[in-house]
Design an enzyme around this catalytic site. Structure first.
Site, PDB file in Angstrom:
ATOM      1  N   GLY A 108       0.818  -1.144  -0.055  1.00  0.00           N
ATOM      2  CA  GLY A 108       0.001   0.091   0.108  1.00  0.00           C
ATOM      3  C   GLY A 108       0.903   1.176   0.085  1.00  0.00           C
ATOM      4  O   GLY A 108       0.629   2.224   0.683  1.00  0.00           O
TER       5      GLY A 108
ATOM      6  N   LEU B  70      -1.403   6.656   4.528  1.00  0.00           N
ATOM      7  CA  LEU B  70      -0.584   6.052   5.657  1.00  0.00           C
ATOM      8  C   LEU B  70       0.779   5.906   5.347  1.00  0.00           C
ATOM      9  O   LEU B  70       1.657   6.359   6.264  1.00  0.00           O
ATOM     10  CB  LEU B  70      -1.338   4.766   6.275  1.00  0.00           C
ATOM     11  CG  LEU B  70      -0.680   4.192   7.449  1.00  0.00           C
ATOM     12  CD1 LEU B  70      -0.959   5.032   8.663  1.00  0.00           C
ATOM     13  CD2 LEU B  70      -0.990   2.637   7.696  1.00  0.00           C
TER      14      LEU B  70
ATOM     15  N   ARG C 118      -0.921  -1.537  -6.497  1.00  0.00           N
ATOM     16  CA  ARG C 118      -1.320  -1.978  -7.569  1.00  0.00           C
ATOM     17  C   ARG C 118      -0.863  -0.904  -8.704  1.00  0.00           C
ATOM     18  O   ARG C 118      -0.474  -1.377  -9.944  1.00  0.00           O
ATOM     19  CB  ARG C 118      -2.761  -2.042  -7.451  1.00  0.00           C
ATOM     20  CG  ARG C 118      -3.312  -3.176  -6.859  1.00  0.00           C
ATOM     21  CD  ARG C 118      -4.697  -3.081  -6.828  1.00  0.00           C
ATOM     22  NE  ARG C 118      -5.273  -1.946  -5.996  1.00  0.00           N
ATOM     23  CZ  ARG C 118      -6.328  -1.916  -5.344  1.00  0.00           C
ATOM     24  NH1 ARG C 118      -7.334  -2.699  -5.373  1.00  0.00           N
ATOM     25  NH2 ARG C 118      -6.769  -0.687  -4.674  1.00  0.00           N
TER      26      ARG C 118
ATOM     27  N   LEU D 111      -0.118   3.706  21.601  1.00  0.00           N
ATOM     28  CA  LEU D 111       1.050   2.921  22.737  1.00  0.00           C
ATOM     29  C   LEU D 111       2.304   3.313  22.370  1.00  0.00           C
ATOM     30  O   LEU D 111       3.311   2.858  23.033  1.00  0.00           O
ATOM     31  CB  LEU D 111       0.735   1.465  22.252  1.00  0.00           C
ATOM     32  CG  LEU D 111      -0.407   0.871  22.738  1.00  0.00           C
ATOM     33  CD1 LEU D 111      -0.782  -0.587  22.262  1.00  0.00           C
ATOM     34  CD2 LEU D 111      -0.651   1.231  24.228  1.00  0.00           C
TER      35      LEU D 111
ATOM     36  N   HIS E  62      -7.564   3.487  20.516  1.00  0.00           N
ATOM     37  CA  HIS E  62      -6.503   4.541  21.105  1.00  0.00           C
ATOM     38  C   HIS E  62      -6.997   4.648  22.799  1.00  0.00           C
ATOM     39  O   HIS E  62      -6.170   4.641  23.505  1.00  0.00           O
ATOM     40  CB  HIS E  62      -6.545   5.761  20.240  1.00  0.00           C
ATOM     41  CG  HIS E  62      -6.094   5.553  18.977  1.00  0.00           C
ATOM     42  ND1 HIS E  62      -5.376   4.808  18.576  1.00  0.00           N
ATOM     43  CD2 HIS E  62      -6.280   6.417  17.764  1.00  0.00           C
ATOM     44  CE1 HIS E  62      -4.918   4.734  17.293  1.00  0.00           C
ATOM     45  NE2 HIS E  62      -5.877   5.889  16.697  1.00  0.00           N
TER      46      HIS E  62
ATOM     47  N   TYR F 147       0.717  17.557  34.722  1.00  0.00           N
ATOM     48  CA  TYR F 147       0.433  18.636  36.079  1.00  0.00           C
ATOM     49  C   TYR F 147      -0.504  18.121  36.888  1.00  0.00           C
ATOM     50  O   TYR F 147      -1.512  17.394  36.532  1.00  0.00           O
ATOM     51  CB  TYR F 147       0.307  20.204  35.500  1.00  0.00           C
ATOM     52  CG  TYR F 147      -0.860  20.199  34.493  1.00  0.00           C
ATOM     53  CD1 TYR F 147      -0.749  19.743  32.998  1.00  0.00           C
ATOM     54  CD2 TYR F 147      -1.862  20.419  34.843  1.00  0.00           C
ATOM     55  CE1 TYR F 147      -1.763  20.374  32.383  1.00  0.00           C
ATOM     56  CE2 TYR F 147      -3.252  20.828  34.168  1.00  0.00           C
ATOM     57  CZ  TYR F 147      -2.945  20.501  32.934  1.00  0.00           C
ATOM     58  OH  TYR F 147      -4.036  20.710  31.877  1.00  0.00           O
TER      59      TYR F 147
ATOM     60  N   ASP G 135       3.910  21.414  38.005  1.00  0.00           N
ATOM     61  CA  ASP G 135       3.962  21.140  36.364  1.00  0.00           C
ATOM     62  C   ASP G 135       5.268  20.818  35.800  1.00  0.00           C
ATOM     63  O   ASP G 135       6.180  21.225  36.148  1.00  0.00           O
ATOM     64  CB  ASP G 135       3.539  22.618  35.634  1.00  0.00           C
ATOM     65  CG  ASP G 135       3.377  22.700  34.208  1.00  0.00           C
ATOM     66  OD1 ASP G 135       3.486  21.733  33.675  1.00  0.00           O
ATOM     67  OD2 ASP G 135       3.012  23.695  33.585  1.00  0.00           O
TER      68      ASP G 135
ATOM     69  N   ARG H  55     -17.321  22.806  21.497  1.00  0.00           N
ATOM     70  CA  ARG H  55     -16.829  21.752  22.387  1.00  0.00           C
ATOM     71  C   ARG H  55     -17.538  20.571  22.109  1.00  0.00           C
ATOM     72  O   ARG H  55     -17.244  19.466  23.061  1.00  0.00           O
ATOM     73  CB  ARG H  55     -17.148  22.308  23.862  1.00  0.00           C
ATOM     74  CG  ARG H  55     -16.229  23.190  24.440  1.00  0.00           C
ATOM     75  CD  ARG H  55     -16.718  23.472  25.976  1.00  0.00           C
ATOM     76  NE  ARG H  55     -16.660  22.396  26.848  1.00  0.00           N
ATOM     77  CZ  ARG H  55     -15.692  21.679  27.433  1.00  0.00           C
ATOM     78  NH1 ARG H  55     -14.501  22.376  26.996  1.00  0.00           N
ATOM     79  NH2 ARG H  55     -16.016  20.752  28.268  1.00  0.00           N
TER      80      ARG H  55
END
Ligand code: BG6
Length: 480
Positions: free
Chosen positions: A12, A17, A47, A186, A246, A374, A394, A460
């Site tokens: 690919g 990606l 391809r 990860l 995720h 923090y 922090d 939001r």
């Protein structure tokens, strides 16, 4: 470290990606000396009938940045060869095998084995046929040993059944230690830090439980929509794209018990236990949203029911977490780009300062942008009066680790695949448990039984989501 030839095959190769993530990650590894040119060759397979130079030209622009001299880019690109072929016919893979062999022979002056890493930067629909072809035509055949590994990207299926089917199709062809299921979260620095933070610090050990923690939020926000990926996205939606993988992986690391050791199997055993302890999701603990304008994308159907935003509360049924909501929130086209974990502690009992209005103790781990950790805490307002104020301890990585380059997630994970370390990859039973959690909800959404609430781009998300978090116990804090 192992020596001998190392062939990295990106299937690919001309896709998004590969261009945006895989090749730049390989380039960074090359620049740091992890891909020695006397051992390594990189093959692009796809391809389209193009030449080696065409592929190099397509990739070049993604490699150039301030830190990478053009000379390095050119040298790296010379390591790349292109082979074209289909994903389900013998011909292309036989040709690929010949090319790999040629490379292996040319490096045979070095002692050692032959290593073949197949990176499937492809849609999962072609995984089974590609894996079959690799198994049949392209396995490492060296007498000197070595290995063949395959790297697959999410989405691993669309629900429990399809994921299990995919797993068994691939499982018939390759053993689990050969399969690397990437979840790039990860590979993020502060996700990898979670284990250290939790189990190497006395501060946290006694506090990390239902007695002290009121709620945990794991949040992913993006300030852009599905730009150019509408077709893919509409089939999957935000839960499959972000939350089921995720955010759930992050939840595992936040919630798991201490593993017996740092061995990948021990860590993954503990993650699976967390997933298996998650209770069924309740409809009233879900808010879905879809940003206005999402359906304007020509590749998105006019009546799409696909959520681009979701807040889902997960509840872990075990001794440590009973009663603590884990609020997972993810959305596209919101007001900011941020991924963070917010661990909110309970109020101080018998508070003599009457300071609860100013907020609770909260520990925030910002995964991106600008990695930081923090702690929000209450201190005396400096001055003559005895009043309190909320402040922060922090640790901002940029300040504390000036000059240290934090590796890209993909870079780190690809290096792990070469080294054979599966700690930061998703095991088959983990994947299954993750799908078990979300499949009933996903089926209800797919059947149109739950509808996303429209929200404005740059907002939001739906107000109902904030209401749900507040109901679960989250108290908005001030300051940061
Ligand atoms: C991918 C999703 O897995 O992660 C994308 O498919 C998303 O939709 C991306 O944009 C986010 O990754 P990061 O590392 O930019 O947070």
């Amino acid at each position: 470290p192992e020596t001998g030839s190392l062939s990295i095959i990106v299937l690919g190769a001309s896709g998004d990606l590969a261009k945006k993530k895989t090749f730049p990650a390989l380039f960074n590894l090359y620049r740091q000396g992890f891909l020695p040119p006397d051992e390594v060759h990189i093959f692009g397979y796809a391809r389209t009938k193009i030449s080696d130079d065409d592929l190099r030209n397509r990739i070049r622009g993604y490699l150039i940045n301030d830190a990478s001299p053009l000379e390095d880019v050119s040298k790296f690109l010379q390591l790349i060869k292109y082979v074209s072929g289909s994903y389900d016919a013998a011909e292309g893979f036989q040709l690929l095998d010949k090319e790999i062999e040629k490379h292996e022979i040319s490096k045979s002056s070095r002692e050692g084995s032959s290593r073949r890493l197949f990176y499937l930067a492809l849609p999962p629909s072609v995984y089974p046929s590609v894996c079959r072809m690799i198994r049949k035509y392209c396995m490492n055949k060296s007498d000197l040993g070595g290995w063949t590994r395959i790297v697959v990207e999410k989405p691993f299926g669309k629900d429990l059944d399809s994921a299990e089917q995919l797993s068994s199709q691939i499982g018939e062809l390759f053993d689990e230690p050969q399969i690397y299921r990437i979840d790039h979260y990860l590979g993020k620095e502060l996700v990898q830090n979670l284990l250290v933070l939790r189990f190497a610090n006395r501060f946290f050990l006694p506090l990390w439980n239902r007695d002290n923690i009121d709620n945990v939020q794991i949040v992913f926000r993006e300030d852009f929509g599905t730009e150019g990926r509408g077709g893919y996205f509409d089939e999957y939606g935000i839960i499959r794209d972000i939350i089921q993988n995720h955010l759930l992986q992050v939840l595992c690391l936040v919630a798991m018990e201490k593993p017996v050791s740092l061995k990948p199997e021990h860590i993954r055993d503990e993650k699976v236990k967390v997933l298996q302890s998650v209770l069924p999701i309740k409809d009233e603990e879900v808010v879905l949203g879809q940003y206005e304008g999402y359906r304007d994308d020509p590749t998105v159907p006019d009546h799409s029911n696909t959520p681009t935003f979701a807040t889902v509360i997960l509840r872990i049924h075990n001794e440590r977490w009973e009663g603590v909501p884990f609020i997972l929130k993810a959305g596209k086209a919101l007001n900011s780009r941020k991924a963070e974990i917010r661990v909110q502690f309970k109020d101080v009992p018998g508070d003599i300062f009457k300071c609860q209005k100013q907020g609770r103790n909260e520990f925030v781990i910002r995964l991106q942008p600008s990695e930081a950790m923090y702690m929000k805490l209450t201190v005396k307002q400096p001055g003559l009066e005895m009043s309190t104020v909320q402040s922060e301890l922090d640790l901002s990585y940029r300040q504390r680790y000036q000059g240290v380059t934090i590796p890209e997630a993909y870079e780190r994970l690809i290096l792990d695949t070469i080294r054979g370390d599966q700690q930061h990859f998703v095991r088959r039973d983990e994947l299954k448990a993750a799908w078990e959690i979300f499949t009933p909800l996903l089926h209800r959404i797919d059947n149109g039984e739950m509808k996303p609430i429209p929200y404005q781009t740059g907002s939001r998300g739906p107000a109902e989501a904030d209401e749900l978090s507040a109901k679960a116990g989250y108290v908005q804090t001030h300051g940061y």
